[in-house]
Write a protein that holds these residues in place. Structure first.
Motif, PDB file in Angstrom:
ATOM      1  N   PHE A  20       0.907  -1.201   0.089  1.00 28.00           N
ATOM      2  CA  PHE A  20      -0.034  -0.007   0.016  1.00 28.00           C
ATOM      3  C   PHE A  20       0.988   1.304   0.030  1.00 28.00           C
ATOM      4  CE2 PHE A  20      -2.514  -3.605   1.770  1.00 28.00           C
ATOM      5  CZ  PHE A  20      -3.657  -3.258   1.266  1.00 28.00           C
ATOM      6  N   THR A  21       0.923   2.040  -1.140  1.00 27.18           N
ATOM      7  CA  THR A  21       1.641   3.152  -1.507  1.00 27.18           C
ATOM      8  C   THR A  21       0.973   4.539  -1.405  1.00 27.18           C
ATOM      9  OG1 THR A  21       1.544   2.913  -3.759  1.00 27.18           O
ATOM     10  CG2 THR A  21       3.384   1.715  -2.504  1.00 27.18           C
ATOM     11  N   GLY A  22       1.700   5.604  -1.196  1.00 26.78           N
ATOM     12  CA  GLY A  22       1.110   6.925  -1.401  1.00 26.78           C
ATOM     13  C   GLY A  22       0.185   7.494  -0.294  1.00 26.78           C
ATOM     14  N   ALA A  23       0.163   6.690   0.634  1.00 26.07           N
ATOM     15  CA  ALA A  23      -0.734   7.085   1.983  1.00 26.07           C
ATOM     16  C   ALA A  23       0.255   7.648   2.967  1.00 26.07           C
ATOM     17  CB  ALA A  23      -1.675   6.008   2.371  1.00 26.07           C
ATOM     18  N   VAL A  35       4.116   7.493   9.268  1.00 22.03           N
ATOM     19  CA  VAL A  35       5.019   7.394   8.097  1.00 22.03           C
ATOM     20  C   VAL A  35       4.492   7.751   6.699  1.00 22.03           C
ATOM     21  CG1 VAL A  35       6.550   5.461   9.279  1.00 22.03           C
ATOM     22  CG2 VAL A  35       4.518   4.833   8.023  1.00 22.03           C
ATOM     23  N   THR A  36       5.304   7.837   5.807  1.00 22.26           N
ATOM     24  CA  THR A  36       4.640   8.119   4.365  1.00 22.26           C
ATOM     25  C   THR A  36       5.005   7.235   3.440  1.00 22.26           C
ATOM     26  OG1 THR A  36       6.684   9.575   3.798  1.00 22.26           O
ATOM     27  CG2 THR A  36       4.435  10.450   4.534  1.00 22.26           C
ATOM     28  N   GLY A  37       6.024   6.078   3.941  1.00 18.33           N
ATOM     29  CA  GLY A  37       6.465   4.989   2.888  1.00 18.33           C
ATOM     30  C   GLY A  37       5.267   3.880   2.779  1.00 18.33           C
ATOM     31  N   VAL A  51       8.325   1.236   3.629  1.00 21.98           N
ATOM     32  CA  VAL A  51       9.241   0.487   2.647  1.00 21.98           C
ATOM     33  C   VAL A  51       8.914   0.939   1.198  1.00 21.98           C
ATOM     34  CG1 VAL A  51       9.438  -1.588   3.856  1.00 21.98           C
ATOM     35  CG2 VAL A  51       7.522  -1.613   2.396  1.00 21.98           C
ATOM     36  N   ASP A  52       9.816   0.921   0.340  1.00 18.72           N
ATOM     37  CA  ASP A  52       9.728   1.732  -1.074  1.00 18.72           C
ATOM     38  C   ASP A  52       9.049   0.667  -2.117  1.00 18.72           C
ATOM     39  OD1 ASP A  52      10.501   4.060   0.002  1.00 18.72           O
ATOM     40  OD2 ASP A  52      12.598   3.658  -0.384  1.00 18.72           O
ATOM     41  N   ALA A  53       9.731  -0.552  -2.011  1.00 18.47           N
ATOM     42  CA  ALA A  53       9.251  -1.693  -3.011  1.00 18.47           C
ATOM     43  C   ALA A  53       9.426  -3.072  -2.443  1.00 18.47           C
ATOM     44  CB  ALA A  53      10.140  -1.481  -4.214  1.00 18.47           C
ATOM     45  N   HIS A  54       8.824  -4.207  -3.040  1.00 15.81           N
ATOM     46  CA  HIS A  54       9.200  -5.394  -2.889  1.00 15.81           C
ATOM     47  C   HIS A  54       8.828  -6.193  -3.878  1.00 15.81           C
ATOM     48  CE1 HIS A  54       9.198  -8.783   0.048  1.00 15.81           C
ATOM     49  NE2 HIS A  54       7.948  -9.306  -0.598  1.00 15.81           N
ATOM     50  N   ALA A  57       5.091  -7.803  -5.523  1.00 17.33           N
ATOM     51  CA  ALA A  57       4.086  -7.422  -4.711  1.00 17.33           C
ATOM     52  C   ALA A  57       3.217  -6.691  -5.586  1.00 17.33           C
ATOM     53  CB  ALA A  57       4.386  -6.518  -3.399  1.00 17.33           C
ATOM     54  N   HIS A  58       2.038  -6.795  -5.353  1.00 18.00           N
ATOM     55  CA  HIS A  58       0.716  -6.150  -6.006  1.00 18.00           C
ATOM     56  C   HIS A  58       0.799  -4.658  -5.351  1.00 18.00           C
ATOM     57  CE1 HIS A  58      -3.014  -5.469  -8.420  1.00 18.00           C
ATOM     58  NE2 HIS A  58      -3.297  -4.883  -7.456  1.00 18.00           N
ATOM     59  N   VAL A  59       1.053  -3.655  -6.095  1.00 18.77           N
ATOM     60  CA  VAL A  59       0.956  -2.315  -5.550  1.00 18.77           C
ATOM     61  C   VAL A  59      -0.358  -1.830  -5.544  1.00 18.77           C
ATOM     62  CG1 VAL A  59       1.933   0.028  -5.738  1.00 18.77           C
ATOM     63  CG2 VAL A  59       3.449  -2.110  -6.162  1.00 18.77           C
TER      64      VAL A  59
END
Length: 221
Positions: A20-23, A35-37, A51-54, A57-59
């Motif tokens: 889950f990104t962008g939140a 946190v914003t990562g 975390v930035d990437a994995h 993973a389904h983003v």
């Protein structure tokens, strides 16, 4: 938020990691704060925070949303009768809500069915107001991560608002002389409190130096 689509529960059940990104994520862990990562979920557990990437993973693009812990009792999970409010840290259950709101935790007030999504132990329980997991078959009970020092009567400076936190995990709030204007359940974790009003909406507050900050109110004993 193009990736917040109904196919996501399939990914969750299949074991594909979700990132889950962008939140802005309010972890409710004092050592992490907000946190914003990205928030990484594998199975029903949080396995990464900020975390930035994995790989693989389904983003899930959560731009414009806030992620907050949730104590969910509108969902039926086999063998589960109680739901605890867990900080969003590694090793804890992946149960949280994606809501629209400001970056400050105190400003986040939401109705469960109006949340962009509610994730329950790694699976989407609600998505765009639609229930994806079964309704509960029995009544659940709030469980406190801590108790004692936070319980009792809290009031603002003018005493227009008086809030009572009781040991059974219930609160009642009097406003402008109206008794029991608001009632519901609450959960405590570290220096934060989460309220779920009996009407269905949620709100959050923070304890700092024996002062309770909730929405635009400042409460003291």
């Amino acid at each position: 938020m193009a990736t917040l689509t109904p196919d996501l529960p399939v990914h969750a059940r299949s074991g594909t990691p979700l990132l889950f990104t962008g939140a802005t994520t309010h972890t409710l862990d004092p050592s992490l704060g907000a946190v914003t990562g990205g928030l990484l979920v594998e199975g029903g557990t949080i396995t990464g925070v900020d975390v930035d990437a994995h790989p693989g993973a389904h983003v899930v693009d959560c731009s414009g949303l806030v992620i907050v812990p949730a104590a969910v009792d509108g969902i039926d999970l086999p063998g589960r009768h109680e739901h605890r409010l867990h900080p969003l840290t590694r090793g804890n259950p992946a149960t949280f809500a994606l809501v629209r709101g400001g970056a400050e935790l105190e400003s986040v007030i939401w109705w469960p069915r109006r949340a962009a999504a509610v994730v329950v132990e790694g699976e989407f329980g609600f998505l765009a107001g639609r229930r994806l997991l079964p309704a509960p078959t029995s009544t659940t009970t709030p469980v406190h991560a801590e108790s004692g020092p936070r319980l009792g009567t809290w009031t603002d400076k003018t005493q227009d608002v008086v809030q009572e936190l009781t040991p059974d995990g219930r609160y009642t709030e009097a406003r402008n002389g109206v008794q029991d204007a608001y009632q519901g359940a609450f959960w405590l974790t570290h220096d934060h409190i989460a309220y779920r009003d009996d009407l269905g909406f949620w709100a959050y507050g923070t304890f700092r130096d024996d002062v309770l900050h909730h929405a635009h109110f400042t409460f003291r004993r």
